[in-house]
Design an enzyme around this catalytic site. Structure first.
Site: not given
Ligand code: ADP
Length: 401
Positions: A7, A91, A180, A241, A385
């Site tokens: 990743n 990823r 996601h 965010r 993940e």
């Protein structure tokens, strides 16, 4: 078969080496501060001693080389030679409309990921650096790319289109993609399995709540709507965010404050959310500490965060005409008892009833936190993940043989 999962971020590179015979993790680690003054490599061999090295790692190529050296190191390594790695899974954040599933890395896939840099200028270049560096250091080893957006490619048009001139979709593919996806897919399947029910029969709302957060409506195993949009900025209030806001605020503030496009992007992505409202932190642990101490700014930040989550859950119950299961996952979703408690406290109209004792239990396993009477089953499911990436890589490489 051993699969290395990578990743790759702009200045970091996370890795996990899996033995797919039993899906066990042989080692995992993280390289941080790539390209900065002192880079840090942290390596954890399963059952062995954790090592941290501080050294100069100027780019991803060197980072991969150091990781491979660590994996094969006589003291801290878990394999004898790089040849033992049968495949690599990467990823990639944005697969646009080109990737509806994970794919083998070939020239076509690479040029498509590069083309998509336009849509994900922060994320896809980092993934490409990881892929290029892996190819240079592990020549001939098959590689697979797994996309955060792929699971959401099933969404119907009414969910993914924005009500703006169609030419913007036709010309620039401006639409909702969602992110996601590997996590929403994994936890929805794991929830159905845990309940012993077929996913085809279930209406599931998955809440992936970490630093970034998104909520997805999963109907019969398919993502039918999700809170993140063309970029990971839309939807929930997050650590730094803003999530949803009136789009007219953007030109208004740019005009008043004479902000550039980059500045306004940075404001909404890095200086908003929990951090902006609390003035304390983007980390939910510090926000809930502040809440417990009665700090008014942390309390407000917490209330806004929880309220937004609840509104999304309500709207996705409306989108699916009901909900059977709500799943909490990721850093906040798996660990914050109070976030789960407050969100569920105001979902009684849906038939949600939380068992406080079950909600307070900590475990790394999927678990039920709703009462026996609750009409909606509420679960905490730890996401994984990396395992999804390892499984997809294993399957696709085997199929291509
Ligand atoms: P990312 O989006 O970076 O993958 P994670 O899923 O790892 O993030 O979630 C990170 C966030 O999880 C942290 O910023 C923190 O707010 C939250 N978190 C971790 N542990 C706890 C905890 N015990 N209680 C509340 N929040 C937690």
């Amino acid at each position: 078969m051993k699969v290395l999962v990578i990743n790759s971020g702009s200045s970091s590179l996370k890795y996990q080496l899996y033995d797919m015979t039993d899906e066990s993790v042989l080692a995992k680690g993280l390289v941080e501060r790539i390209g900065m003054e002192s880079s840090i490599l942290n390596h954890k061999p399963t059952g062995g001693q954790e090592v941290t090295e501080v050294k100069e790692i100027l780019e991803h190529n060197t980072a991969i080389r150091k990781v491979l050296a660590m994996l094969t190191d006589s003291e801290h390594g878990v394999i004898e030679s790089i040849d033992e790695i049968d495949a690599v899974g990467h990823r990639v954040v944005h697969g646009g409309e080109s990737f509806k599933a994970s794919a083998l890395v070939d020239d076509n896939a690479k040029s498509e990921i590069r083309r998509l840099i336009d849509l994900a200028p922060l994320h896809n270049p980092a993934a490409m650096m990881g892929i290029t560096a892996s190819e240079a250091n592990m020549p001939g080893i098959p590689m697979v790319v797994v996309f955060d957006t792929a699971f959401h490619q099933d969404m119907p048009k009414k969910a993914y289109l924005y009500a703006i001139p169609k030419v913007l979709y036709n010309k620039y593919k401006v639409r909702r993609y969602g992110f996601h996806g590997t996590s929403h897919e994994y936890v929805s399947k794991a929830a159905a399995e845990f309940l012993g029910q077929s996913i085809e029969d279930l209406k599931i709302i998955t809440c992936h709540i970490g630093n970034g957060g998104s909520i997805t409506a999963v109907l019969g195993g398919h993502s039918v709507d999700t809170s993140m949009g063309m970029t990971p900025l839309e939807g929930l209030m997050m650590g730094t965010r803003s999530g949803d806001l009136d789009p007219a605020i953007v030109p208004y503030v740019m005009n008043k404050e004479e902000l550039t496009v980059n500045e306004v992007n940075s404001m909404l992505n890095k200086h908003s959310g929990l951090l902006a409202i609390s003035g304390v932190s983007s980390d939910m642990r510090e926000i809930t500490d502040g809440l417990a101490e009665g700090d008014p700014n942390c309390t407000l930040a917490f209330e806004m965060y929880e309220y937004r989550m609840r509104k999304y859950i309500g709207s996705y119950a409306a989108a699916m005409n009901g909900v059977d299961v709500i799943v909490f996952t990721a850093g906040v979703g798996e660990n914050s008892v109070v976030v789960r408690e407050k969100v569920c406290e105001n979902l009684t109209y849906l038939g949600v009833e939380i068992d406080d004792a079950l909600n307070a239990i900590r475990s790394g396993e999927p678990r039920l936190i709703s009462t026996a009477n609750s009409k909606v089953k509420v679960l905490v499911v730890p996401t994984n993940e990396e395992l999804v990436i390892a499984r997809d890589t294993y399957r696709i490489v085997n199929e291509s043989k």
